[in-house]
Scaffold this motif. Structure first.
Motif, short mmCIF file in Angstrom:
data_model
loop_
_atom_site.label_atom_id
_atom_site.label_comp_id
_atom_site.label_asym_id
_atom_site.label_seq_id
_atom_site.Cartn_x
_atom_site.Cartn_y
_atom_site.Cartn_z
N ILE A 89 41.46 -40.63 -115.31
CA ILE A 89 41.38 -40.39 -113.87
C ILE A 89 41.26 -38.90 -113.55
CG2 ILE A 89 42.65 -42.51 -113.34
CD1 ILE A 89 45.15 -40.79 -112.89
N THR A 90 41.21 -38.08 -114.57
CA THR A 90 41.18 -36.63 -114.36
C THR A 90 39.97 -36.19 -113.53
OG1 THR A 90 42.33 -36.33 -116.46
CG2 THR A 90 41.23 -34.39 -115.52
N PRO A 91 38.76 -36.65 -113.85
CA PRO A 91 37.63 -36.16 -113.04
C PRO A 91 37.65 -36.69 -111.62
CG PRO A 91 36.90 -37.81 -114.63
CD PRO A 91 38.33 -37.54 -114.94
N TYR A 92 38.40 -37.78 -111.41
CA TYR A 92 38.40 -38.36 -110.05
C TYR A 92 39.45 -37.74 -109.16
CZ TYR A 92 38.48 -41.95 -106.39
OH TYR A 92 38.42 -42.60 -105.20
N LEU A 93 40.34 -36.97 -109.70
CA LEU A 93 41.44 -36.42 -108.90
C LEU A 93 40.95 -35.69 -107.65
CD1 LEU A 93 43.90 -35.19 -111.70
CD2 LEU A 93 44.24 -37.08 -110.06
N PRO A 94 40.00 -34.77 -107.74
CA PRO A 94 39.58 -34.06 -106.51
C PRO A 94 38.77 -34.94 -105.57
CG PRO A 94 38.27 -33.34 -108.38
CD PRO A 94 39.30 -34.27 -108.92
N PHE A 95 38.37 -36.10 -106.04
CA PHE A 95 37.60 -37.02 -105.19
C PHE A 95 38.47 -38.11 -104.54
CE2 PHE A 95 34.61 -35.29 -108.21
CZ PHE A 95 33.47 -35.04 -107.45
N HIS A 96 39.69 -38.18 -104.94
CA HIS A 96 40.52 -39.27 -104.43
C HIS A 96 40.83 -39.07 -102.96
CE1 HIS A 96 44.58 -41.45 -104.18
NE2 HIS A 96 43.63 -42.36 -104.24
N PRO A 97 40.48 -40.00 -102.10
CA PRO A 97 40.73 -39.83 -100.66
C PRO A 97 42.21 -39.73 -100.33
CG PRO A 97 39.09 -41.56 -101.04
CD PRO A 97 39.68 -41.23 -102.38
N GLY A 98 43.04 -40.29 -101.16
CA GLY A 98 44.47 -40.22 -100.89
C GLY A 98 45.12 -38.96 -101.41
N GLY A 99 44.33 -38.12 -102.01
CA GLY A 99 44.88 -36.87 -102.52
C GLY A 99 45.17 -36.95 -104.01
N GLU A 100 45.15 -35.76 -104.62
CA GLU A 100 45.40 -35.69 -106.06
C GLU A 100 46.83 -36.07 -106.39
OE1 GLU A 100 44.15 -32.23 -108.11
OE2 GLU A 100 42.35 -31.93 -106.88
N GLY A 101 47.72 -35.64 -105.53
CA GLY A 101 49.14 -35.92 -105.81
C GLY A 101 49.41 -37.41 -105.87
N GLU A 102 48.83 -38.15 -105.00
CA GLU A 102 49.05 -39.60 -105.00
C GLU A 102 48.46 -40.23 -106.25
OE1 GLU A 102 50.80 -41.45 -102.78
OE2 GLU A 102 51.43 -39.50 -102.00
N LEU A 103 47.32 -39.77 -106.60
CA LEU A 103 46.66 -40.38 -107.75
C LEU A 103 47.39 -40.02 -109.06
CD1 LEU A 103 44.37 -42.06 -108.84
CD2 LEU A 103 42.92 -40.01 -108.82
#
Ligand code: HEM
Length: 324
Positions: free
Chosen positions: A261-275
């Motif tokens: 999930i590392t590359p998706y962290l900045p793309f996560h709509p809920g924020g990196e912290g949540e992911l």
């Protein structure tokens, strides 16, 4: 038309210039008189000629008064049929016809009477009040409005079942309430999320170039987003080490698969912290609590690392068949 009768009873010498008009004889009379004298006329026709000749009601009053007082006024009689009969019988006795009652108008054999219904001659004319009365109104049954159609009969489709199948458009969507396990309940009864995010749904402002569309384009770019050259057999201990800390990638499992999930962290709509909360472990529970409508495998299809295997099994997976 009875020109012969007219000549017999109406002296042409003293006739007014417009005496040829059919209404001239009656213009000198009160309007009520023809109506009062006419009813007796049909009865006289049915009676004997003798009774008709002697009956004052067999002729209009104009004839009675006019013959006696003013012969110059043309008079007509309703006993036209009788006059014609007498003319046919006594054609040579033209002078004797002056004593006959005035001819009726219109004549009994005229086109006016022929065109009228046969019973008209036998019927009493309507009274003045009846003639002035408006036409009879239709019966209420004819004016009754059409039967009302029950609106419920116009719709055969059930409303309750169809509405229950619908997704609410303006109501709260399922699982869109406050994110669970994120602090005490809201003072307003949990209607608002407890997490301080830029919007009510807990979405964060993504940095430029990290929109969902950008992520989709990145997945189609062919880059190695998984960070591995081959699919791996991942044990729970291995997954726990890949928590995104100390330079390590963040892995998370979901339904037996392991994703980077590392590359998706900045793309996560809920924020990196949540992911990141799902890093190094099975993220299925958190994921389903927040957004079960999201297709995890579709969003992270290019980030697959391997499959989860029990502890102790050799790492490394050689084929996708093992994952399915
Ligand atoms: C790793 C897999 C995950 C993927 C692919 C993913 C993807 C997404 C997507 C696509 C949205 C936008 C949803 C929408 O707009 O309807 C979203 C929103 C969100 N996600 Fe995730 N997510 C993942 C994991 C998680 C986890 C583990 C958490 C929390 C522990 C989380 C928390 C949230 C929150 C709070 C939102 C914003 C609220 C919302 O959109 O309803 N996500 N995520």
């Amino acid at each position: 038309y009875p020109p012969s009768t007219w000549n017999l009873s109406a002296p042409p010498v003293k006739r007014a210039p417009d005496s040829h008009s059919a209404h001239t004889p009656t213009q000198d009379e009160p309007p009520e008189e023809p109506q009062t004298s006419l009813p007796s006329k049909p009865d006289d026709d049915e009676g004997t000629p003798a009774s008709r000749a002697s009956s004052p009601s067999s002729t209009p009053k104009a004839a009675l008064n006019g013959v006696a007082d003013s012969p110059a006024i043309p008079t007509f009689t309703l006993n036209e049929h009788e006059s014609e009969t007498q003319n046919e019988d006594d054609e040579d006795e033209d002078d004797s016809e002056d004593d006959l009652p005035a001819p009726s108008f219109p004549a009994m054999n005229s086109a006016q009477r022929a065109s009228a219904a046969p019973s008209i001659g036998l019927m009493a004319p309507p009274s003045k009040s009846a003639s002035m009365a408006p036409p009879p109104k239709p019966s209420p049954s004819l004016m009754a409005p059409p039967p009302r159609i029950n609106p419920s009969n116009l719709r055969a489709l059930p409303t309750t079942s169809s509405q229950s199948m619908r997704v609410p458009t303006n109501g709260p969507l399922p699982n869109r309430g406050p994110v669970p396990n994120r602090g005490p309940p809201a003072p307003n009864g949990g209607l608002a999320p407890t997490v301080k995010t830029p919007n009510a749904r807990g979405k964060v402002l993504l940095s430029p170039g990290h929109s969902p569309l950008d992520w989709a384009n990145l997945q189609r770019s062919g880059k190695n987003l998984a960070g591995v050259t081959s699919l791996l057999r991942v044990t729970p201990s291995m997954l726990k080490e890949m928590n995104g800390r100390k330079g390590k990638p963040a892995w998370s499992s979901y339904q037996g698969k392991v994703y980077n999930i590392t590359p998706y962290l900045p793309f996560h709509p809920g924020g990196e912290g949540e992911l990141k909360r799902a890093s190094g472990k099975d993220g299925g529970k958190l994921f389903m609590e927040v957004h079960p409508w999201v297709n995890w495998d579709n969003m992270l299809g290019e980030c697959v690392v391997g499959i989860m295997v029990p502890e102790g099994q050799a790492p490394g997976v050689s084929s996708l068949e093992d994952m399915d």
